[in-house]
Write an enzyme that holds these catalytic residues in place. Structure first.
Site, PDB file in Angstrom:
ATOM      1  N   ASP A   1       0.796  -1.236   0.000  1.00 20.02           N
ATOM      2  CA  ASP A   1       0.000   0.000   0.000  1.00 20.02           C
ATOM      3  C   ASP A   1       0.828   1.286   0.000  1.00 20.02           C
ATOM      4  O   ASP A   1       0.273   2.373   0.198  1.00 20.02           O
ATOM      5  CB  ASP A   1      -0.970  -0.010   1.186  1.00 20.02           C
TER       6      ASP A   1
ATOM      7  N   ASP B   1      -6.799  -4.854  -4.287  1.00 22.67           N
ATOM      8  CA  ASP B   1      -6.531  -3.490  -3.835  1.00 22.67           C
ATOM      9  C   ASP B   1      -5.252  -2.917  -4.449  1.00 22.67           C
ATOM     10  O   ASP B   1      -5.116  -1.724  -4.681  1.00 22.67           O
ATOM     11  CB  ASP B   1      -6.367  -3.428  -2.304  1.00 22.67           C
TER      12      ASP B   1
HETATM   13  N1  GLY Z   1      -7.077  -1.881   1.066  1.00 18.38           N
HETATM   14  C1  GLY Z   1      -7.835  -2.379   2.161  1.00 18.38           C
HETATM   15  C2  GLY Z   1      -9.262  -2.026   2.096  1.00 18.38           C
HETATM   16  O1  GLY Z   1      -9.778  -1.645   1.071  1.00 18.38           O
HETATM   17  O2  GLY Z   1      -9.902  -2.122   3.125  1.00 18.38           O
END
Ligand code: GLY
Length: 370
Positions: A93, A150
């Protein structure tokens, strides 16, 4: 419509100025008693959402020129230097974290320190590539063979770094990842898996478990939104039509499902009808993805994607926004994960980010942060 959007922007502007005054140097996530009381610098400096507050403020700085937004955004960026130094809490992330802080700063102000921060983050992301699986691995510790939908939203950091350094390795990694995501995560009907687990040494697909949605085989709406916007962005950066087609396919599925619930998404499209768990963050993110697709296709298709995005953002504004300037957070009723007791129907900072980006995009005042 234009007048209504201008009024929404004025409300956003007033509310965010008030929030900046109260938040100061803190990094917010959600509210307690209507205020951003908790500071994510104390809770978890490496938390994946720590860039969104700054990203929203850079969007508003770009749209309004207000210095308050720039100064407040800089606090988050500087604080996150320590997360880069600590290294271990960071994972796939870093795109969310550093596109919205350092890259945004560099793009808008030319700050050279920001460029270096962002190149560090991009190098870290590229270093997570698994050559057998041909994807960027998710999370840390024992999840060595995991990929998640994600991560599509993080790879624009690689496209940026590749252009910045004139080095094709970064885009190659991003492209291989997007291609594998298309193969392992997107189902034929346009719905998506959240997670795929492969053997990290051979790349063999082992399992498609349930993730933050209802369960295995279900349809987590925020994952669906990550796919729509993520593939649309992969198309922006590569011009490959297969990514645009996949973005459209995942978008059609999202639009068909939200049309049944007033253009606001429930947390999982394949969960029991009751209880109803909304996830407004998925709707806001998907709307931005639809506007990205609208920018990539000709009329009359363009109007269809834009109209769907307008319906979603309007529904959010009418039914799920809190405009009280004494209270923090705009978009309510976000859901972290299906059935999570203390994470259901709460404001979450990325909900506000995508709502603001969506409204600015409609007004053609958006800043391309991705
Ligand atoms: N990237 C984690 C979520 O969308 O909760």
């Amino acid at each position: 419509m234009e007048q209504k959007l201008q009024e929404i922007l004025q409300r956003i502007d007033r509310k965010l100025q008030a929030e900046c005054g109260r938040v100061g140097e803190k990094i917010p996530y959600t509210t307690q008693n209507g205020r951003y009381e908790t500071d994510m610098r104390d809770v978890n400096l490496s938390w994946w959402t720590n860039g969104f507050w700054a990203g929203m403020l850079w969007q508003m700085y770009s749209a309004t020129g207000r210095d308050l937004y720039r100064k407040t955004a800089e606090y988050s960026e500087k604080a996150m230097d320590e997360a880069l130094k600590r290294f271990e809490g960071l994972h796939h992330d870093v795109g969310f974290q550093f596109l919205h802080t350092a890259v945004a700063d560099y793009r808008l102000t030319g700050n050279k320190e920001s460029r270096v921060r962002a190149l560090h983050a991009a190098t870290l992301l590229a270093g997570r590539f698994n050559t057998a699986c041909e994807f960027i691995r998710a999370w840390n510790l024992d999840k060595t063979g995991w990929m998640i939908v994600d991560c599509l939203m993080n790879i624009p950091l690689l496209y940026w770094a590749g252009r910045e350094l004139q080095d094709p390795r970064f885009a190659d990694i991003a492209d291989l990842h997007a291609h594998t995501a298309m193969k392992l995560l997107v189902r034929e009907d346009g719905s998506c898996n959240h997670i795929a687990i492969c053997d990290p040494a051979t790349g063999e697909l082992l399992e498609i478990p349930g993730g933050q949605g209802y369960g295995p085989g279900s349809s987590w709406s925020r994952g669906q939104a990550w796919a729509i916007y993520g593939f649309a962005l992969a198309y922006r950066h590569t011009g490959k039509k297969e990514y645009l087609d996949t973005a459209k396919n995942t978008a059609h599925y999202f639009i068909a499902n939200t049309a049944l619930t007033g253009f606001v998404s429930v947390c999982d499209f394949r969960a029991p009808r009751e209880p109803v768990y909304w996830d407004t963050t998925a709707t806001a993110c998907a709307a931005c993805g639809l506007l990205e697709i609208a920018g990539a296709v000709p009329e009359p298709e363009k109007a269809l994607y834009r109209e769907a995005a307008v319906k979603m953002l309007t529904a959010l504004e009418e039914r799920h926004c809190d405009w009280d300037e004494e209270r923090d957070s705009i978009l309510q009723d976000g859901t972290e994960a299906y059935g999570k007791e203390d994470g259901t129907h709460i404001p979450i900072i990325y909900g506000d980010y995508f709502f603001v980006e969506g409204i600015l995009r409609l007004l053609e005042k958006g800043f391309m942060i991705w």
